[in-house]
Motif scaffolding. Structure first.
Motif, PDB file in Angstrom:
ATOM      1  N   VAL A 117       0.843  -1.199   0.000  1.00 11.61           N
ATOM      2  CA  VAL A 117       0.000   0.000   0.000  1.00 11.61           C
ATOM      3  C   VAL A 117       0.874   1.244   0.000  1.00 11.61           C
ATOM      4  O   VAL A 117       0.613   2.221  -0.700  1.00 11.61           O
ATOM      5  N   GLY A 118       1.957   1.198   0.792  1.00 12.86           N
ATOM      6  CA  GLY A 118       2.883   2.335   0.818  1.00 12.86           C
ATOM      7  C   GLY A 118       3.492   2.598  -0.544  1.00 12.86           C
ATOM      8  O   GLY A 118       3.615   3.750  -0.973  1.00 12.86           O
ATOM      9  N   ARG A 119       3.849   1.521  -1.248  1.00 13.26           N
ATOM     10  CA  ARG A 119       4.422   1.690  -2.588  1.00 13.26           C
ATOM     11  C   ARG A 119       3.399   2.250  -3.565  1.00 13.26           C
ATOM     12  O   ARG A 119       3.739   3.069  -4.421  1.00 13.26           O
ATOM     13  N   LEU A 120       2.152   1.788  -3.442  1.00 16.01           N
ATOM     14  CA  LEU A 120       1.107   2.339  -4.311  1.00 16.01           C
ATOM     15  C   LEU A 120       0.896   3.821  -4.037  1.00 16.01           C
ATOM     16  O   LEU A 120       0.746   4.620  -4.965  1.00 16.01           O
ATOM     17  N   VAL A 121       0.887   4.195  -2.775  1.00 17.97           N
ATOM     18  CA  VAL A 121       0.725   5.605  -2.427  1.00 17.97           C
ATOM     19  C   VAL A 121       1.897   6.409  -2.953  1.00 17.97           C
ATOM     20  O   VAL A 121       1.724   7.495  -3.514  1.00 17.97           O
ATOM     21  N   ASP A 122       3.109   5.862  -2.798  1.00 18.90           N
ATOM     22  CA  ASP A 122       4.289   6.551  -3.312  1.00 18.90           C
ATOM     23  C   ASP A 122       4.212   6.699  -4.829  1.00 18.90           C
ATOM     24  O   ASP A 122       4.555   7.751  -5.367  1.00 18.90           O
ATOM     25  N   GLU A 127       3.281  10.201  -9.524  1.00 18.97           N
ATOM     26  CA  GLU A 127       2.484  10.556 -10.698  1.00 18.97           C
ATOM     27  C   GLU A 127       1.870  11.941 -10.530  1.00 18.97           C
ATOM     28  O   GLU A 127       1.894  12.771 -11.455  1.00 18.97           O
ATOM     29  N   GLU A 128       1.321  12.209  -9.367  1.00 13.54           N
ATOM     30  CA  GLU A 128       0.714  13.511  -9.111  1.00 13.54           C
ATOM     31  C   GLU A 128       1.770  14.614  -9.126  1.00 13.54           C
ATOM     32  O   GLU A 128       1.532  15.721  -9.607  1.00 13.54           O
ATOM     33  N   SER A 129       2.956  14.312  -8.600  1.00 10.31           N
ATOM     34  CA  SER A 129       4.047  15.288  -8.622  1.00 10.31           C
ATOM     35  C   SER A 129       4.443  15.616 -10.057  1.00 10.31           C
ATOM     36  O   SER A 129       4.687  16.780 -10.403  1.00 10.31           O
ATOM     37  N   THR A 130       4.494  14.600 -10.905  1.00 10.28           N
ATOM     38  CA  THR A 130       4.822  14.811 -12.319  1.00 10.28           C
ATOM     39  C   THR A 130       3.754  15.653 -12.997  1.00 10.28           C
ATOM     40  O   THR A 130       4.065  16.570 -13.774  1.00 10.28           O
ATOM     41  N   ARG A 131       2.498  15.381 -12.717  1.00  7.37           N
ATOM     42  CA  ARG A 131       1.403  16.181 -13.286  1.00  7.37           C
ATOM     43  C   ARG A 131       1.492  17.638 -12.830  1.00  7.37           C
ATOM     44  O   ARG A 131       1.274  18.558 -13.616  1.00  7.37           O
ATOM     45  N   LEU A 135       1.863  20.946 -15.157  1.00  4.96           N
ATOM     46  CA  LEU A 135       0.935  22.087 -15.117  1.00  4.96           C
ATOM     47  C   LEU A 135       1.675  23.385 -14.799  1.00  4.96           C
ATOM     48  O   LEU A 135       1.372  24.441 -15.382  1.00  4.96           O
ATOM     49  N   GLN A 136       2.636  23.310 -13.894  1.00  6.04           N
ATOM     50  CA  GLN A 136       3.410  24.512 -13.571  1.00  6.04           C
ATOM     51  C   GLN A 136       4.216  24.981 -14.779  1.00  6.04           C
ATOM     52  O   GLN A 136       4.321  26.185 -15.047  1.00  6.04           O
TER      53      GLN A 136
END
Length: 161
Positions: A117-122, A127-131, A135-136
């Motif tokens: 679960v920790g790896r999935l969250v990471d 992925e969200e950090s890349t997005r 956007l920035q």
């Protein structure tokens, strides 16, 4: 996992046939008068709930008048009780070991699931950090293009002056 606790009771004060030390043990006992054995000798090691040996059995107790044949029968009965106790203890030990193994397995499984679960969250955070970076970057490019467009229009206006 099933375990019958009735087979491991040492002394049953309610029912003398269920306790390892209170149940009757029938043994083949030598008969001093002949070379044959008497198969109907039944002994109890500990008194039943009522304070007496159950009907048809003899309490294992030595006295000055105890015959040698009776002593041999009592020893055989105690040996049979020890064998029964050893079997009950082995069953209980095996059950305890199985429960311990299952407990360790479940703890390991929970650790693996937590790590997964920790790896999935990471992975989701990456992925969200890349997005967010994308956007920035788009926002910065939009601001720069507007800045260039504004400066070009000012240059054109300055030509007309």
């Amino acid at each position: 996992l099933e375990f019958d606790a009735a087979t491991s009771v040492l002394i049953d004060t309610q029912d003398s046939t269920k306790g390892q030390l209170t149940m009757a043990v029938a043994v083949a006992q030598p008969d001093g008068a002949t070379a044959a054995t008497t198969a109907n000798a039944t002994y109890h090691l500990i008194l039943a709930a009522g304070g007496t040996a159950p009907t048809g059995s003899t309490l294992i107790a030595l006295s000055a008048t105890t015959a040698d044949d009776d002593i041999e029968g009592m020893i055989s009965a105690v040996d049979a009780m020890l064998t029964s106790l050893t079997d009950a203890a082995a069953t209980l030990g095996a059950t305890n070991t199985r429960i311990s193994m299952q407990d360790e397995f479940m703890a390991d499984l929970m650790d693996v699931i937590d790590k997964g679960v920790g790896r999935l969250v990471d992975a989701d955070m990456n992925e969200e950090s890349t997005r967010l970076k994308a956007l920035q970057t788009q926002q910065q490019l939009g601001i720069q293009s507007l800045s260039i467009a504004n400066s070009n229009s000012e240059n054109i206006l300055s030509l007309f002056r």
